[in-house]
Design a protein around this motif. Structure first.
Motif, PDB file in Angstrom:
ATOM      1  N   PHE A   1     -12.036  18.326  -0.221  1.00  0.00           N
ATOM      2  CA  PHE A   1     -13.501  18.359  -0.326  1.00  0.00           C
ATOM      3  C   PHE A   1     -13.946  19.619  -1.055  1.00  0.00           C
ATOM      4  O   PHE A   1     -14.786  19.585  -1.951  1.00  0.00           O
TER       5      PHE A   1
ATOM      6  N   THR B   1     -20.660  15.601   5.623  1.00  0.00           N
ATOM      7  CA  THR B   1     -19.238  15.841   5.409  1.00  0.00           C
ATOM      8  C   THR B   1     -18.890  17.276   5.784  1.00  0.00           C
ATOM      9  O   THR B   1     -17.933  17.531   6.534  1.00  0.00           O
TER      10      THR B   1
ATOM     11  N   ILE C   1     -14.299  12.280   7.458  1.00  0.00           N
ATOM     12  CA  ILE C   1     -14.672  13.262   6.434  1.00  0.00           C
ATOM     13  C   ILE C   1     -14.360  12.699   5.048  1.00  0.00           C
ATOM     14  O   ILE C   1     -15.171  12.783   4.123  1.00  0.00           O
TER      15      ILE C   1
ATOM     16  N   TRP D   1     -16.923   9.935   4.145  1.00  0.00           N
ATOM     17  CA  TRP D   1     -18.227  10.485   3.776  1.00  0.00           C
ATOM     18  C   TRP D   1     -18.156  11.205   2.432  1.00  0.00           C
ATOM     19  O   TRP D   1     -19.103  11.156   1.656  1.00  0.00           O
ATOM     20  N   ALA D   2     -17.042  11.885   2.176  1.00  0.00           N
ATOM     21  CA  ALA D   2     -16.919  12.629   0.921  1.00  0.00           C
ATOM     22  C   ALA D   2     -16.991  11.672  -0.265  1.00  0.00           C
ATOM     23  O   ALA D   2     -17.403  12.066  -1.348  1.00  0.00           O
TER      24      ALA D   2
END
Lengths: 387, 414
Positions: B240, A358, A343, A346-347
């Motif tokens: 994120f 993601t 993750i 990909w972020a």
């Protein structure tokens, strides 16, 4: 008369203050709930498009020439649409199935990430003529959004449309298995020592204080430990399952010890005394009487500790588990990546097409974590014994 | 023969030996009993006694050899270690079997052994702490041989990028000196921690008060697990969310009121980190408020105070040590939090008080130094360990103070 009036205005003020305070409290709680709702809505709305993927139906020609130059195997109009990665796989398919040589078959081929993003309504930089072709093919049913098997079957890739979560998922399973194998026996043994065997002296207290502190040490410092001790001193390969498992194992250890101790402490003393009265040795008491009844509690704590280890990223960055690793590991010395590390990778990708992957990876990670915690809660509810 | 194969052969040799030892030991005990002598322990325990007397010396030999090899003290060929340890195993078995007599207290011996094994397991956690301290300290000392401690603590410029030139052995070339002034990093860490605590302390404390004083049993049963979910979300996910959703939102809001905000502003990771810390504050405060004796509440009500007055004037002062301890624990979490800032905060060391600008933190710089392609002994990698040392000392102190305060609180009311 005056007095009681003054009293009642003051009383009203006090009651208003009471209501206000209660409202603040409710607002505080509501904010957490609101955050959760916004958070999950955001993740789902960003992540669900990744579960479908654009595919093109094209005539694929298998001949000597297309074995050499794969793009020639599809008609010219389709060439800007089909993923390079998919085209590169065609010669291998033909080699494995020699009967298709010299034939033409209609197949669904993976489309480029740009086409996929365009179909999902994202803002992409596509030439006008390609847009028109895509729109036309989509209406004719030659271009479709189908269930994204690539995401679940592939490892990481430099092409967003081909990249998947499988290698990271397998990496997570392998690392967690090692974490469990390392931290469960040592954690349970430590807890048994502290609760059942140790005398209450300075040394025992030192171990206890130390364990409580270890549980609160920032996780990144475990990464520094793993790098300095496991990788530099013991020579464990960087990025390997072994390095990751040991580092996370040390991190999970205090959690398992603390929850196991709580489970052992919940076993009432008469059980121990009864066993002692029958002539059991201390170890027999623990093995045959205390451990069996405290097992559900121990397992619950272990699962919660593992769930925490599963979501941990920082120490794994330090020991190099964010390198580009497209394959699932096949041994403990193999390089591996794990779900949260994937993750993170990909972020950080500049290509916008990775954003939805993601988010989809996050949804998968959250689903795994929620199921692990649900199992823990179920175990506790199902086997919990009140004495 | 590599390490894995050696271990495999060793175990493959030891397992059948162990089985033989168990069977022989048990048989000797059974024979003794059949001969009419009362035996002290169960027959199986004599079996285990022989297994231990066989395996323990063999394991000791193998471990000593492995460590001597690892530390580079003495290199022994691996087949030789194998043969030696298996021979020792056989000798141990012979001695153990001779010791199996009816009056041998095998059960007590086994209990003592198990006690030692459990103690060894307990020592692993102590070793972990020692490992963290030694590994960080060792590299940090090497760093302070290169860079003066005073410059590190008081310097306001962090520009380590040229460290690789001297690391590559190209000293004396025209390049600016790397600078390791850590003040801007600590300023960033302090800023993000302050924002996080400004979010989490009021929300966490008020939620705890609501759950322990106002909420019905049902609402409490719903609210508590909901807050726990916040603690279960991985930090990489928070990172994120902060970078993709919260940061752009803050930039939009700032622009709409005419302010300038960076996309790597420190406010977004601060707020998201605060949300992450809410459950830590709320669950600890909730515990503390719940363990205040009911007498205190009833005494206050008897004097005619309202609920909120009781909370503000009686319960909170009583719970203060616990709340402070929750606060300190939260601060220690925020200081050491890595993923949120790595993903959402900037890399630029920046000394500012404006939360809309980008700042960097200690943990960001640790990750940046150790995930690059620097040689392990370059000054920048070593600097990461120096930063780690500071982080360890500060969080350890906070945790210890927090533990002591909670203990004092419990001693008062339990």
């Amino acid at each position: 008369m005056d007095l009681s009036q003054a009293d009642s205005t003051r009383l009203r003020r006090r009651y208003r203050a009471e209501k206000r305070f209660k409202a603040y409290c409710i607002a505080a709680l509501a904010m957490s709930v609101l955050f959760l709702v916004v958070f999950f809505a955001d993740m789902i709305s960003q992540g669900y498009p990744a579960f479908v993927q654009a595919e093109v139906r094209a005539e694929v020609t298998f001949s000597e020439q297309t074995m050499e130059i794969p793009p020639l195997s599809v008609p010219e109009a389709f060439r800007p649409l089909v993923s390079r990665g998919e085209l590169r796989l065609l010669p291998e398919y033909a080699r494995n199935n020699p009967t298709v040589m010299g034939t033409t078959e209609t197949r669904w081929l993976l489309a480029k990430a740009d086409i996929d993003q365009y179909l999902k309504g994202k803002d992409v930089n596509l030439p006008e003529d390609v847009r028109r072709t895509v729109d036309r093919l989509y209406e004719q049913g030659q271009l479709e959004l189908n269930f994204n098997t690539y995401f679940f079957a592939n490892g990481d890739s430099k092409l967003p449309e081909l990249s998947g979560i499988f290698a990271a998922l397998m990496g997570s399973v392998a690392v967690l298995a090692l974490t469990l194998a390392f931290s469960f026996p040592i954690g349970v043994m430590t807890a048994i020592y502290l609760e059942e065997f140790a005398r209450d002296n300075r040394f025992t207290q030192a171990i206890e204080v130390n364990i409580n502190n270890l549980a609160a040490v920032p996780s990144i410092l475990f990464g520094l430990l793993g790098l300095a001790v496991f990788i530099n001193f013991f020579g464990v390969p960087r990025s390997s399952v072994l390095a990751g498992g040991l580092t996370l194992g040390l991190m999970t250890l205090p959690i398992i010890i603390i929850s196991t101790r709580a489970a052992l402490r919940a076993v009432p003393d008469p059980i121990r005394l009864g066993a002692f009265a029958m002539g059991c040795s201390r170890w027999q008491v623990v093995r045959d009487h205390v451990l069996p009844v405290s097992l559900p509690g121990i397992l619950t704590g272990t699962i919660i500790g593992l769930a925490q280890a599963m979501g941990e990223t920082a120490p794994l960055l330090i020991i190099g588990m964010i390198a580009y690793i497209p394959e699932a590991p096949s041994g403990i010395a193999d390089a591996a990546t794990v779900l949260p590390a994937q993750i993170y990778t990909w972020a950080g990708m500049p290509d916008r097409a990775y954003v939805e992957r993601t988010a989809a990876g996050i949804l998968l990670l959250l689903a795994v974590l929620i199921s692990m915690n649900a199992i823990a809660v179920y175990l506790r509810k199902r086997f919990e014994r009140r004495w | 023969m590599n390490a894995g194969e050696t271990i495999f052969v060793f175990v493959a040799g030891l397992l059948p030996l162990g089985y033989v030892a168990y069977v022989l030991g048990k048989r000797r005990a059974l024979e003794a009993r059949a001969g009419g002598a009362p035996i002290h322990s169960q027959p199986g325990q004599y079996g285990w006694f022989s297994v231990v007397s066989m395996a323990l010396p063999a394991l000791a030999v193998a471990l000593v050899a492995a460590f001597a090899d690892l530390l580079g003290l003495y290199q022994t060929p691996k087949p030789m270690i194998l043969v030696a340890s298996l021979l020792v195993a056989a000798a141990g078995l012979a001695v153990g079997l001779r010791a199996v007599r009816p009056d041998l207290r095998a059960r007590n011996a086994l209990d003592r052994l198990i006690r030692w094994i459990l103690l060894l397991a307990a020592l692993v956690s102590i070793l972990t702490t020692l490992g963290i301290i030694v590994s960080i300290l060792f590299e940090a000392v090497r760093f302070f041989q290169l860079v003066s401690f005073w410059d590190f603590v008081t310097g306001t410029d962090w520009a380590p990028d040229t460290a690789f030139i001297s690391g590559a052995g190209r000293e004396g070339e025209a390049a600016p000196q790397p600078l390791f002034g850590s003040v801007p990093l600590f300023a960033g860490t302090f800023m993000v921690t302050a924002i996080a605590m400004a979010v989490s302390l009021p929300i966490g404390l008020l939620s705890a008060i609501y759950m322990s004083e106002y909420a019905s049993h049902g609402v409490r049963g719903m609210a508590k697990p909901t807050l726990e979910v916040l603690a279960g979300i991985p930090t990489v996910v928070y990172g994120f969310f902060a970078a993709i959703t919260v940061s752009p939102f803050i930039v939009d809001v700032a622009n709409s009121v005419g302010l300038d905000a960076s996309y790597n502003n420190i406010l977004a990771p601060g707020i998201v980190m605060g949300i992450m810390i809410i459950p830590f504050i709320s669950s600890l405060s909730d515990d503390v408020i719940n363990s205040i004796p009911q007498d205190l509440r009833e005494g206050a009500y008897a004097l005619g105070t309202t609920k909120s007055e009781t909370i503000k004037h009686v319960l909170l002062p009583a719970a203060l040590p616990g709340v402070i301890s929750a606060f300190l624990l939260g601060v220690s979490r925020a200081l050491g939090e890595t993923m949120i800032v790595v993903m959402a905060a900037g890399l630029r060391p920046n000394l500012t008080l404006n939360p809309l600008e980008d700042m960097t933190t200690v943990t960001v710089r640790i990750v940046d130094a150790l995930t690059g392609d620097q040689a392990f002994d370059s000054a920048e990698t070593l600097a990461a360990f120096a930063l780690g040392l500071v982080l360890f000392v500060v969080t350890l102190t906070l945790n210890l103070i927090s533990t002591i305060m909670v203990r004092k609180f419990r001693a008062k009311y339990d």
